[in-house]
Design a protein around this motif. Sequence first.
Motif, mmCIF file in Angstrom:
data_model
loop_
_atom_site.group_PDB
_atom_site.id
_atom_site.type_symbol
_atom_site.label_atom_id
_atom_site.label_comp_id
_atom_site.label_asym_id
_atom_site.label_seq_id
_atom_site.Cartn_x
_atom_site.Cartn_y
_atom_site.Cartn_z
ATOM 1 N N ALA A 59 -21.804 36.818 14.883
ATOM 2 C CA ALA A 59 -22.536 37.132 16.428
ATOM 3 C C ALA A 59 -21.153 37.400 16.511
ATOM 4 C CB ALA A 59 -23.420 36.829 17.186
ATOM 5 N N MET A 60 -19.889 37.192 17.093
ATOM 6 C CA MET A 60 -18.522 37.281 17.656
ATOM 7 C C MET A 60 -17.897 38.484 16.427
ATOM 8 S SD MET A 60 -16.875 36.912 20.478
ATOM 9 C CE MET A 60 -16.771 35.804 21.692
ATOM 10 N N ALA A 61 -18.010 37.924 15.710
ATOM 11 C CA ALA A 61 -17.167 38.809 14.907
ATOM 12 C C ALA A 61 -18.079 39.958 14.851
ATOM 13 C CB ALA A 61 -17.490 37.989 13.316
ATOM 14 N N TYR A 62 -19.305 39.992 14.542
ATOM 15 C CA TYR A 62 -20.402 41.892 14.570
ATOM 16 C C TYR A 62 -19.882 42.349 15.934
ATOM 17 C CZ TYR A 62 -23.186 45.055 14.223
ATOM 18 O OH TYR A 62 -24.016 46.670 14.280
ATOM 19 N N CYS A 63 -19.912 41.600 17.008
ATOM 20 C CA CYS A 63 -19.569 42.144 17.825
ATOM 21 C C CYS A 63 -17.993 42.678 18.682
ATOM 22 C CB CYS A 63 -19.606 40.997 19.616
ATOM 23 S SG CYS A 63 -19.396 41.604 21.327
ATOM 24 N N GLN A 80 -9.794 41.764 13.183
ATOM 25 C CA GLN A 80 -10.040 40.609 13.291
ATOM 26 C C GLN A 80 -11.635 40.638 13.269
ATOM 27 O OE1 GLN A 80 -7.754 38.328 13.709
ATOM 28 N NE2 GLN A 80 -6.014 39.942 12.957
ATOM 29 N N GLY A 81 -12.641 41.131 13.917
ATOM 30 C CA GLY A 81 -13.527 40.945 13.789
ATOM 31 C C GLY A 81 -13.910 40.560 11.912
ATOM 32 N N GLU A 82 -13.859 41.913 11.706
ATOM 33 C CA GLU A 82 -13.366 41.680 9.812
ATOM 34 C C GLU A 82 -13.316 40.453 9.030
ATOM 35 O OE1 GLU A 82 -12.234 45.315 8.851
ATOM 36 O OE2 GLU A 82 -14.147 46.369 9.520
#
Length: 119
Positions: A12-16, A36-38
């Motif tokens: 969820a954090m990565a997607y955000c 970084q999220g990817e």
Amino acid sequence: MPTLDSHVAGFAMAYCLRTLSNKGLPERDAQVLREQGERWNQVVVEQSRGDITLFFAMMPVIDAAIAATPMAQVKDEANAGSLPAPVFYCAEILRHPAVSQTMADARTSLAAAYAGDQR
């Protein structure tokens, strides 16, 4: 934190972080957060167990929370203005009631695949 909780919250954090481009961030900052999220997302996907589509089901709920929530700001004393706080913002998005519920639903649905894992 058990691995299941870490994976659900991490996804969820990565997607955000990956989806903040339309929140008024400078492009350079948005690009770094997106990258970084990817990477974070890739780690979660590679290490996940069970049906990966249960993680993907959180995405529309996170999108709705992001669309409805203004970007968190902090005071910029040096310039008498404000600066965006995107990592804090995403942490707050994860506490949004609908997002918290969809994360709980994902944990419930994935529990069997992570059974016995106490890491």
